[in-house]
Design a protein around this motif. Structure first.
Motif, short mmCIF file in Angstrom:
data_model
loop_
_atom_site.label_atom_id
_atom_site.label_comp_id
_atom_site.label_asym_id
_atom_site.label_seq_id
_atom_site.Cartn_x
_atom_site.Cartn_y
_atom_site.Cartn_z
N ILE A 1 0.85 -1.19 0.00
CA ILE A 1 0.00 0.00 0.00
C ILE A 1 0.89 1.23 0.00
O ILE A 1 1.76 1.39 0.85
CB ILE A 1 -0.94 0.01 1.21
N ASP A 2 0.66 2.12 -0.97
CA ASP A 2 1.50 3.30 -1.14
C ASP A 2 0.89 4.47 -0.35
O ASP A 2 -0.15 4.99 -0.73
CB ASP A 2 1.58 3.65 -2.62
N LEU A 3 1.54 4.84 0.76
CA LEU A 3 1.06 5.95 1.57
C LEU A 3 1.93 7.19 1.42
O LEU A 3 1.76 8.16 2.15
CB LEU A 3 1.03 5.55 3.05
N ASP A 4 2.85 7.18 0.46
CA ASP A 4 3.80 8.27 0.29
C ASP A 4 3.22 9.35 -0.60
O ASP A 4 3.89 9.89 -1.48
CB ASP A 4 5.09 7.72 -0.32
N HIS A 5 1.94 9.70 -0.39
CA HIS A 5 1.27 10.62 -1.30
C HIS A 5 1.66 12.08 -1.08
O HIS A 5 1.26 12.94 -1.85
CB HIS A 5 -0.25 10.48 -1.18
N HIS A 6 2.46 12.39 -0.05
CA HIS A 6 2.89 13.76 0.15
C HIS A 6 4.06 14.12 -0.76
O HIS A 6 4.45 15.29 -0.83
CB HIS A 6 3.33 13.96 1.61
N LEU A 7 4.62 13.16 -1.49
CA LEU A 7 5.73 13.42 -2.39
C LEU A 7 5.26 13.59 -3.82
O LEU A 7 5.94 13.22 -4.77
CB LEU A 7 6.76 12.28 -2.31
N MET A 8 4.08 14.14 -4.00
CA MET A 8 3.55 14.34 -5.33
C MET A 8 4.38 15.36 -6.10
O MET A 8 4.76 16.39 -5.56
CB MET A 8 2.10 14.86 -5.25
N PRO A 9 4.67 15.11 -7.39
CA PRO A 9 5.34 16.12 -8.20
C PRO A 9 4.41 17.28 -8.50
O PRO A 9 3.19 17.17 -8.39
CB PRO A 9 5.71 15.36 -9.48
N ASP A 10 5.00 18.43 -8.87
CA ASP A 10 4.24 19.63 -9.15
C ASP A 10 4.37 19.97 -10.63
O ASP A 10 5.36 20.58 -11.05
CB ASP A 10 4.78 20.78 -8.28
N PRO A 11 3.39 19.59 -11.47
CA PRO A 11 3.52 19.84 -12.91
C PRO A 11 3.55 21.32 -13.25
O PRO A 11 4.23 21.74 -14.18
CB PRO A 11 2.30 19.13 -13.51
N VAL A 12 2.78 22.15 -12.52
CA VAL A 12 2.78 23.58 -12.81
C VAL A 12 4.14 24.19 -12.46
O VAL A 12 4.71 24.97 -13.23
CB VAL A 12 1.65 24.28 -12.02
N GLY A 13 4.67 23.82 -11.29
CA GLY A 13 5.98 24.32 -10.92
C GLY A 13 7.06 23.88 -11.89
O GLY A 13 7.98 24.65 -12.21
N LYS A 14 6.96 22.64 -12.38
CA LYS A 14 7.93 22.15 -13.34
C LYS A 14 7.86 22.94 -14.64
O LYS A 14 8.89 23.28 -15.25
CB LYS A 14 7.69 20.67 -13.61
N ALA A 15 6.62 23.26 -15.10
CA ALA A 15 6.47 24.04 -16.33
C ALA A 15 7.06 25.44 -16.17
O ALA A 15 7.72 25.96 -17.07
CB ALA A 15 4.99 24.13 -16.71
N ILE A 16 6.83 26.07 -15.00
CA ILE A 16 7.40 27.40 -14.76
C ILE A 16 8.92 27.34 -14.73
O ILE A 16 9.60 28.22 -15.28
CB ILE A 16 6.83 27.97 -13.44
N ALA A 17 9.47 26.29 -14.11
CA ALA A 17 10.92 26.14 -14.08
C ALA A 17 11.50 25.99 -15.48
O ALA A 17 12.56 26.55 -15.79
CB ALA A 17 11.30 24.94 -13.22
N CYS A 18 10.81 25.26 -16.35
CA CYS A 18 11.27 25.12 -17.73
C CYS A 18 11.24 26.46 -18.46
O CYS A 18 12.15 26.78 -19.23
CB CYS A 18 10.40 24.10 -18.46
N LEU A 19 10.19 27.25 -18.24
CA LEU A 19 10.10 28.57 -18.87
C LEU A 19 11.23 29.48 -18.40
O LEU A 19 11.84 30.21 -19.19
CB LEU A 19 8.74 29.21 -18.56
N ILE A 20 11.50 29.46 -17.09
CA ILE A 20 12.59 30.28 -16.56
C ILE A 20 13.92 29.88 -17.17
O ILE A 20 14.74 30.72 -17.55
CB ILE A 20 12.62 30.19 -15.02
#
Length: 289
Positions: free
Chosen positions: A197-216
């Motif tokens: 059972i995967d309870l590590d749901h607090h380590l979700m990636p941030d797609p919006v933050g990743k897109a902003i980082a790519c733009l920067i």
């Protein structure tokens, strides 16, 4: 099932409503480290209380006893702050952690080994009768505050991040986060605990933050190229003005020193000079290239 083996008083040897309830209690020990013993779970876990009542109210609902079923679910909501419609289909070993604010609609279908955290809504997007609530496959985990809306399907072993709003189908084994929900992680990258059972749901990636980082990063590369180009232009010697014949050049790119525009107007401050360009009638040193 490990919790069942660890607690002999939860042993099962028949398929019945009583067996389902025993499984529901036993699965708490696999998914909540705070669970200490069976008595603690039975007396202090609102998710268990709501599920016990739902098992009873759903049995009444399927037998056509609609008002008693609805009244039982109303009592459970008043006691636990968890609203499960008696018509909802709930699978085996279902666990609601904390439980406050959970809402499950009439036509929702929940598979086996599903875990919900507080504030989750399995809601509808239509006032028409028929299937209007989501379906959750086996092993799905839904983070706190997530909203899953409409007759969509969350595939088996999928994960929904906290506070996500999901309105489209999610394939098996995938993770979805954000508003609106975006699929961000394949099942090959999931981290499972020893009991599966995967309870590590607090380590979700941030797609919006990743897109902003790519733009920067892209902007930084463009600025670096512009700076290199400007430095190269600065090292080039400028030709003397006397060597430039303005009548051989197009008007575009010739800027008036006085007003900063492409200018040949009488109002310009340098119009009274004597030598003029053959192009504009203005003095040659009145312009810059």
């Amino acid at each position: 099932m490990a919790a069942i083996d660890a607690h002999p008083d939860l042993a099962m040897n028949e398929t019945s409503l009583w067996r389902l309830l025993r499984e529901d209690v036993a699965c708490v020990f696999d998914r909540d480290p705070a669970a200490r013993n069976v008595f603690d779970v039975l007396t202090c876990y609102p998710g268990i209380h709501a599920l016990v009542v739902h098992r009873l109210s759903n049995a009444a609902w399927r037998r056509g006893l609609r008002w008693p079923a609805r009244f039982l679910s109303y009592l459970a909501r008043a006691l636990t702050n968890i609203d499960i419609h008696p018509g909802a289909t709930i699978g085996r070993r279902f666990f609601i952690d904390h439980g406050a604010g959970v809402v499950i609609g009439e036509t929702a279908e929940v598979g086996d080994d599903v875990t919900l955290y507080h504030g989750v809504t399995l809601g509808g997007t239509s006032w028409t009768k028929g299937k209007r609530h989501p379906t959750l496959g086996d092993g799905v985990l839904v983070g706190s505050g997530a909203k899953i809306l409409g007759p969509i399907t969350i595939g088996a072993h999928g994960r929904v991040g906290a506070n996500s709003v999901v309105t489209k189908d999610v394939p098996e084994g995938m993770t979805v986060v954000g508003i609106p929900g975006r699929i961000v992680r394949p099942d090959t990258q999931r981290r499972l605990a020893a009991h599966g059972i995967d309870l590590d749901h607090h380590l979700m990636p941030d797609p919006v933050g990743k897109a902003i980082a790519c733009l920067i990063d892209h902007i930084n590369r463009i600025e670096a190229r512009l700076e290199a180009h400007a430095a190269e232009e600065a090292t080039r010697p400028a030709p003397p003005l006397s060597a430039i014949r303005l009548d051989d050049l197009p008007l575009d790119g010739i800027v008036c020193r006085s007003c900063g525009n492409l200018c040949d107007q009488d109002a310009c401050g340098d119009r009274d000079h004597h030598t003029h360009s053959p192009v504009t009638g203005a003095r040659a040193d009145h312009y810059v290239i």
